[in-house]
Design an enzyme around this catalytic site. Structure first.
Site, mmCIF file in Angstrom:
data_model
loop_
_atom_site.group_PDB
_atom_site.id
_atom_site.type_symbol
_atom_site.label_atom_id
_atom_site.label_comp_id
_atom_site.label_asym_id
_atom_site.label_seq_id
_atom_site.Cartn_x
_atom_site.Cartn_y
_atom_site.Cartn_z
ATOM 1 N N TYR A 149 0.830 -1.210 0.000
ATOM 2 C CA TYR A 149 0.000 0.000 0.000
ATOM 3 C C TYR A 149 0.863 1.258 0.000
ATOM 4 O O TYR A 149 2.003 1.260 0.437
ATOM 5 C CB TYR A 149 -0.989 -0.012 1.171
ATOM 6 C CG TYR A 149 -0.434 0.293 2.546
ATOM 7 C CD1 TYR A 149 -0.347 1.600 3.017
ATOM 8 C CD2 TYR A 149 -0.023 -0.737 3.394
ATOM 9 C CE1 TYR A 149 0.137 1.876 4.277
ATOM 10 C CE2 TYR A 149 0.457 -0.470 4.663
ATOM 11 C CZ TYR A 149 0.545 0.839 5.107
ATOM 12 O OH TYR A 149 1.033 1.108 6.353
ATOM 13 N N HIS A 150 0.287 2.333 -0.503
ATOM 14 C CA HIS A 150 1.018 3.590 -0.631
ATOM 15 C C HIS A 150 0.033 4.734 -0.804
ATOM 16 O O HIS A 150 -1.050 4.557 -1.349
ATOM 17 C CB HIS A 150 1.994 3.535 -1.812
ATOM 18 C CG HIS A 150 1.368 3.085 -3.097
ATOM 19 N ND1 HIS A 150 1.083 1.759 -3.354
ATOM 20 C CD2 HIS A 150 0.948 3.773 -4.173
ATOM 21 C CE1 HIS A 150 0.529 1.660 -4.554
ATOM 22 N NE2 HIS A 150 0.427 2.866 -5.073
#
Ligand SMILES: [Zn+2]
Length: 162
Positions: A119-120
């Site tokens: 995730y980012h």
């Protein structure tokens, strides 16, 4: 599909075929942060330039750990991500004087995540009218600053906070 100026496109096509695994974990493993376009390393998270930016200064914040969703992170890592986001806003606002930002996460492929397994957060500086010449839909984008230039200009500012 229309291309106004897309010097990164050939590189993109090359990388898509070359890249195996997670681009975030691969960037972290590179010895040279400059080559990986990593602007900042915190205790649990890092900042990396998006190689195919929507606008100049398009950054991403990602955790060191390969996790697919933020609820799996430690509290310390989640809090630090918030702090780093504030730092990014300060530096991007000061450097580019954008009139707005898009900030957000795409979790899962169906939500539009390019890399769903790590995730980012995306931070995208915005200017009035930028979508007139940089539409986010379709393939027409104008990149008015090279990644190297963005990196050279922003890296010292983040280094002050390291
Ligand atoms: Zn990863």
């Amino acid at each position: 599909m229309e291309y106004i100026h897309a010097p990164w496109r050939a590189q993109y096509v090359k990388n898509v075929y070359k890249t195996k695994g997670c681009i975030f974990c691969q960037a972290l493993k590179q010895e040279d942060d400059r080559e990986a376009f990593i602007l900042y390393r915190g205790r649990n998270n890092f900042i990396i330039l998006n190689k195919y930016p929507y606008t100049p200064g398009h950054l991403m914040i990602a955790p060191f750990r390969h996790l697919d969703s933020p609820e799996k992170a430690t509290k310390a890592a989640a809090h630090e991500m918030g702090d780093i986001q504030v730092l990014c806003l300060k530096i991007l606002r000061d450097h580019y004087q954008p009139q707005g930002f898009n900030i957000g996460m795409n979790l899962g492929k169906c939500a539009g995540a390019g890399v769903a397994s790590h995730y980012h957060i995306h931070l995208i500086p915005r200017w009035p009218g930028d979508s007139n010449f940089m539409p986010l839909v379709g393939e027409t984008r104008v990149v008015i600053e090279s990644l190297e230039t963005t990196f050279e200009q922003l890296a010292p500012r983040f280094r002050e906070h390291a």
